[in-house]
Each structure stands twice: as structure tokens, then as C-alpha cells.
Design a protein around this motif. Structure first.
Motif, PDB file in Angstrom:
ATOM      1  N   TRP A   1       0.839  -1.207   0.000  1.00 35.04           N
ATOM      2  CA  TRP A   1       0.000   0.000   0.000  1.00 35.04           C
ATOM      3  C   TRP A   1       0.871   1.253   0.000  1.00 35.04           C
ATOM      4  O   TRP A   1       0.603   2.213  -0.731  1.00 35.04           O
ATOM      5  N   ALA A   2       1.910   1.235   0.806  1.00 38.88           N
ATOM      6  CA  ALA A   2       2.783   2.407   0.919  1.00 38.88           C
ATOM      7  C   ALA A   2       3.567   2.659  -0.359  1.00 38.88           C
ATOM      8  O   ALA A   2       3.802   3.820  -0.731  1.00 38.88           O
ATOM      9  N   ALA A   3       3.975   1.605  -1.046  1.00 37.60           N
ATOM     10  CA  ALA A   3       4.683   1.791  -2.320  1.00 37.60           C
ATOM     11  C   ALA A   3       3.786   2.473  -3.340  1.00 37.60           C
ATOM     12  O   ALA A   3       4.217   3.377  -4.065  1.00 37.60           O
ATOM     13  N   ASP A   4       2.529   2.069  -3.397  1.00 41.62           N
ATOM     14  CA  ASP A   4       1.572   2.737  -4.290  1.00 41.62           C
ATOM     15  C   ASP A   4       1.398   4.200  -3.896  1.00 41.62           C
ATOM     16  O   ASP A   4       1.357   5.091  -4.748  1.00 41.62           O
ATOM     17  N   GLU A   5       1.269   4.440  -2.604  1.00 39.52           N
ATOM     18  CA  GLU A   5       1.057   5.805  -2.115  1.00 39.52           C
ATOM     19  C   GLU A   5       2.283   6.684  -2.381  1.00 39.52           C
ATOM     20  O   GLU A   5       2.148   7.850  -2.786  1.00 39.52           O
ATOM     21  N   ALA A   6       3.463   6.141  -2.166  1.00 42.96           N
ATOM     22  CA  ALA A   6       4.686   6.905  -2.430  1.00 42.96           C
ATOM     23  C   ALA A   6       4.786   7.269  -3.903  1.00 42.96           C
ATOM     24  O   ALA A   6       5.164   8.400  -4.254  1.00 42.96           O
ATOM     25  N   ALA A   7       4.430   6.339  -4.781  1.00 41.24           N
ATOM     26  CA  ALA A   7       4.479   6.617  -6.220  1.00 41.24           C
ATOM     27  C   ALA A   7       3.481   7.704  -6.602  1.00 41.24           C
ATOM     28  O   ALA A   7       3.783   8.588  -7.408  1.00 41.24           O
ATOM     29  N   ARG A   8       2.286   7.659  -6.010  1.00 50.34           N
ATOM     30  CA  ARG A   8       1.257   8.668  -6.322  1.00 50.34           C
ATOM     31  C   ARG A   8       1.714  10.070  -5.947  1.00 50.34           C
ATOM     32  O   ARG A   8       1.452  11.037  -6.666  1.00 50.34           O
TER      33      ARG A   8
ATOM     34  N   VAL B   1      10.157   3.582  -6.971  1.00 51.83           N
ATOM     35  CA  VAL B   1      10.100   4.240  -5.662  1.00 51.83           C
ATOM     36  C   VAL B   1      11.480   4.225  -5.009  1.00 51.83           C
ATOM     37  O   VAL B   1      12.167   3.206  -4.981  1.00 51.83           O
ATOM     38  N   ARG B   2      11.872   5.385  -4.478  1.00 52.76           N
ATOM     39  CA  ARG B   2      13.161   5.504  -3.780  1.00 52.76           C
ATOM     40  C   ARG B   2      13.040   4.905  -2.384  1.00 52.76           C
ATOM     41  O   ARG B   2      12.158   5.285  -1.621  1.00 52.76           O
ATOM     42  N   LEU B   3      13.944   3.989  -2.057  1.00 52.76           N
ATOM     43  CA  LEU B   3      13.865   3.236  -0.809  1.00 52.76           C
ATOM     44  C   LEU B   3      15.008   3.565   0.132  1.00 52.76           C
ATOM     45  O   LEU B   3      16.154   3.769  -0.293  1.00 52.76           O
TER      46      LEU B   3
ATOM     47  N   SER C   1      18.119  -8.201   9.176  1.00 48.36           N
ATOM     48  CA  SER C   1      18.463  -8.075   7.755  1.00 48.36           C
ATOM     49  C   SER C   1      17.471  -8.828   6.874  1.00 48.36           C
ATOM     50  O   SER C   1      17.151  -8.385   5.765  1.00 48.36           O
ATOM     51  N   ASP C   2      16.961  -9.964   7.364  1.00 48.59           N
ATOM     52  CA  ASP C   2      15.975 -10.722   6.599  1.00 48.59           C
ATOM     53  C   ASP C   2      14.666  -9.956   6.465  1.00 48.59           C
ATOM     54  O   ASP C   2      14.033  -9.949   5.403  1.00 48.59           O
ATOM     55  N   VAL C   3      14.256  -9.301   7.555  1.00 47.02           N
ATOM     56  CA  VAL C   3      13.012  -8.533   7.543  1.00 47.02           C
ATOM     57  C   VAL C   3      13.132  -7.367   6.568  1.00 47.02           C
ATOM     58  O   VAL C   3      12.245  -7.124   5.744  1.00 47.02           O
ATOM     59  N   ILE C   4      14.231  -6.651   6.641  1.00 49.09           N
ATOM     60  CA  ILE C   4      14.453  -5.507   5.745  1.00 49.09           C
ATOM     61  C   ILE C   4      14.539  -5.965   4.295  1.00 49.09           C
ATOM     62  O   ILE C   4      13.954  -5.349   3.394  1.00 49.09           O
ATOM     63  N   SER C   5      15.246  -7.055   4.046  1.00 49.81           N
ATOM     64  CA  SER C   5      15.410  -7.547   2.672  1.00 49.81           C
ATOM     65  C   SER C   5      14.070  -7.946   2.067  1.00 49.81           C
ATOM     66  O   SER C   5      13.776  -7.625   0.910  1.00 49.81           O
ATOM     67  N   ALA C   6      13.251  -8.665   2.848  1.00 49.15           N
ATOM     68  CA  ALA C   6      11.956  -9.112   2.342  1.00 49.15           C
ATOM     69  C   ALA C   6      11.058  -7.910   2.033  1.00 49.15           C
ATOM     70  O   ALA C   6      10.383  -7.875   0.999  1.00 49.15           O
ATOM     71  N   ALA C   7      11.058  -6.919   2.909  1.00 50.61           N
ATOM     72  CA  ALA C   7      10.210  -5.744   2.687  1.00 50.61           C
ATOM     73  C   ALA C   7      10.714  -4.912   1.512  1.00 50.61           C
ATOM     74  O   ALA C   7       9.918  -4.397   0.716  1.00 50.61           O
ATOM     75  N   SER C   8      12.033  -4.785   1.392  1.00 53.66           N
ATOM     76  CA  SER C   8      12.597  -4.020   0.277  1.00 53.66           C
ATOM     77  C   SER C   8      12.283  -4.688  -1.056  1.00 53.66           C
ATOM     78  O   SER C   8      11.915  -4.018  -2.032  1.00 53.66           O
ATOM     79  N   GLU C   9      12.401  -5.997  -1.094  1.00 62.30           N
ATOM     80  CA  GLU C   9      12.075  -6.732  -2.322  1.00 62.30           C
ATOM     81  C   GLU C   9      10.600  -6.576  -2.673  1.00 62.30           C
ATOM     82  O   GLU C   9      10.249  -6.389  -3.846  1.00 62.30           O
ATOM     83  N   ARG C  10       9.762  -6.620  -1.662  1.00 65.02           N
ATOM     84  CA  ARG C  10       8.320  -6.465  -1.887  1.00 65.02           C
ATOM     85  C   ARG C  10       8.024  -5.075  -2.462  1.00 65.02           C
ATOM     86  O   ARG C  10       7.220  -4.935  -3.387  1.00 65.02           O
TER      87      ARG C  10
END
Length: 273
Positions: free
Chosen positions: A21-28, A63-65, A46-55
Motif C-alpha cells: 500500500w505504501a509503495a503505491d502511495e509513495a508513487a502517487r 520508488v526511492r527506498l 536483515s531478513d526482515v528488511i530484505s523481504a520488505a525491500s524486495e516487496r
């Protein structure tokens, strides 16, 4: 530097839905996306961050991460990051919540204390992915809904979707949320017909968002039921939140609390400025 959209992540599926949802909102809105993980439990940060970044990249590669891991209480960390954020975005449940809980304790605590808008991403896929082209905002008497209405109008304009502004009133109380002793403005507002309350609120805002399509709706009955019914075909429900006298930062009334637990779509809680 533009302020970011901040997402709280913990490795749960609910927090990954919040990332979508946030990726869509950031793009808008042309915002950067900042992922925050308050490390706790058995999962490697690191696993949590990697999974979320990939998503997030799968959702929108443009989107800039950025991301960070904090070793502190999750609610405290997120409220702190929200002081310099466009909004905080959270999932409705975390890894530590019991299966029968309707809303995660971290999400509830952040929504009650943050200085910026907090979006709790909940509901079925069609409500999270903008299928309905519809936003609902609750408008109350007095001064409490101005910031929420502005947030909702901006969202409707950016999304090119319709906005339903709901003012629910009860002849016996004429209030949307419990509140402290009324101000002079609130006493005057209490004397106005419900339709005028809504018209007055919209009149001061819609000229700034001329492309937003607004449908005012006055409903006699409990605000909780009126807003839940309106949100049944909505992509986002927006509500305002008042500061409570004598309790700095605590701003969730009974109605907002119920909406966060039961709304069929994402809920944005926008604190009064």
C-alpha cells in the motif's frame, strides 16, 4: 529534502501488505519510502528488511527506498520517526499478536500517539488495491475535521477518485466523537443544521482541490455505523483525531477505536493541527 512515507515492518504478512500500500502511495505523491524495523524476536533484522525491500521494488521499481533497524520499542520508534514523515503506514496485525486480535497493539498505540497521519492497512485485497475508486471521510461538528478533510481531498485529487464526506448526527447528542468541554466555536456549531455543518466544512476546503469530486452525505444515526457502511465500498476511510486535554498525544475516541478494529478498508487517522 522531501519528507518520506514511513512504513513499520516486522516480517509479518500484514506488514508486507502495508509495504504494498505504501509503495503505491509513495508513487502517487512522488515520495521516498522509508522502512523501519524495531528489532525484536527471533528473526534476523536483515531478513526482515530484505523481504520488505524486495516487496516494495516488486510493487513499484521506481520508488526511492531507504531503511533502518532500531533496537527499541516499536511504538516509540515509529512515533518518533513520524515527527518528520508524510504519514506512518502500518499493518493491522503483527507477529506477536494473538490470532483472534483484530488490531495489533503497536498499530493501535502509534495511531493514538503519532503527530502525523497514521494509515492502518486492513481489509481484503480489493479494498487495499484501489478497486473502488472511492474515499470516505468523516466530518464532525466544530474544528476537529479540518486536517482530515484536507488529507482526504488531497488523496481524492491525486487518485482521481470520488470522495464521500459523511456527517453523521444523532438528535440526542449531535456529536461524532467524545470530546472535552466545548469551545465557543463548538457551541455555535451545535446550533447549526447538520447539512450546514457539512457545507461549511467543505466550503473552506474544496476550492484548494478543484479536481476532487466530492459527494456530501448527511446521515442520521450513530457515526460508527454510518462510516462503516460507507466504507464497505471504499479504498480508504479517513477520520480526524483530537488532542485530549490532560493526556498529551492520546487522541483516539471510541468511534476511531472501533473503526480501526472493524473497518473493511485501510483507515487513515489524521491528528488535528
Amino acid at each position: 529534502m522531501a519528507i518520506p512515507l514511513v512504513v513499520g515492518i516486522d516480517g509479518s504478512e500484514s506488514s508486507l501488505e502495508a509495504v504494498d500500500w505504501a509503495a503505491d502511495e509513495a508513487a502517487r505523491h512522488g515520495l521516498s519510502l522509508h522502512l523501519v524495523h524495531a528489532a525484536a524476536g527471533d528473526r534476523e533484522p536483515s531478513d526482515v528488511i530484505s523481504a520488505a525491500s524486495e516487496r516494495a521494488r516488486e510493487r513499484d521499481p521506481t520508488v526511492r527506498l531507504s531503511s533502518e533497524v532500531l533496537h527499541e520499542d516499536a511504538a516509540v520508534a515509529l512515533v518518533d520517526r513520524g515527527r518528520n514523515a508524510f504519514a506512518l503506514v502500518l499493518g493491522s496485525r503483527g507477529l506477536g499478536d494473538l490470532a483472534d486480535m483484530l488490531l495489533g497493539t503497536v498499530s493501535l498505540a502509534v495511531a493514538a500517539r503519532a503527530d502525523c497521519p497514521v494509515v492502518v492497512v486492513r481489509g481484503a485485497t480489493e479494498h487495499r488495491n484501489g478497486r473502488f475508486g472511492h474515499i470516505v471521510v468523516g466530518v464532525e461538528e466544530g474544528e476537529g475535521s479540518g486536517t482530515a478533510l484536507q488529507f482526504a481531498l488531497r488523496e481524492a485529487q491525486v487518485r482521481s477518485c470520488r470522495l464521500t464526506a459523511v456527517h453523521a448526527w444523532n438528535p440526542s447528542s449531535r456529536v461524532l466523537t467524545p470530546r472535552p468541554a466545548p469551545s465557543w466555536y463548538a457551541l455555535e456549531a451545535h446550533r447549526r443544521p447538520p447539512s450546514q455543518v457539512l457545507d461549511d466544512a467543505l466550503r473552506g476546503m474544496t476550492h484548494r482541490y478543484r479536481d476532487a469530486r466530492v459527494n456530501p452525505e448527511v446521515i442520521e444515526g450513530p457515526a460508527r455505523r454510518a462510516l462503516l457502511d460507507a466504507a464497505s465500498a471504499a479504498d480508504l476511510l479517513v477520520v480526524g483525531a483530537r488532542r485530549r486535554q490532560g493526556h498529551p498525544g492520546l487522541q483516539l475516541g471510541l468511534i476511531n477505536h472501533a473503526l480501526l478494529h472493524h473497518a473493511p478498508c485501510p483507515v487513515a487517522v489524521v491528528p488535528q493541527i
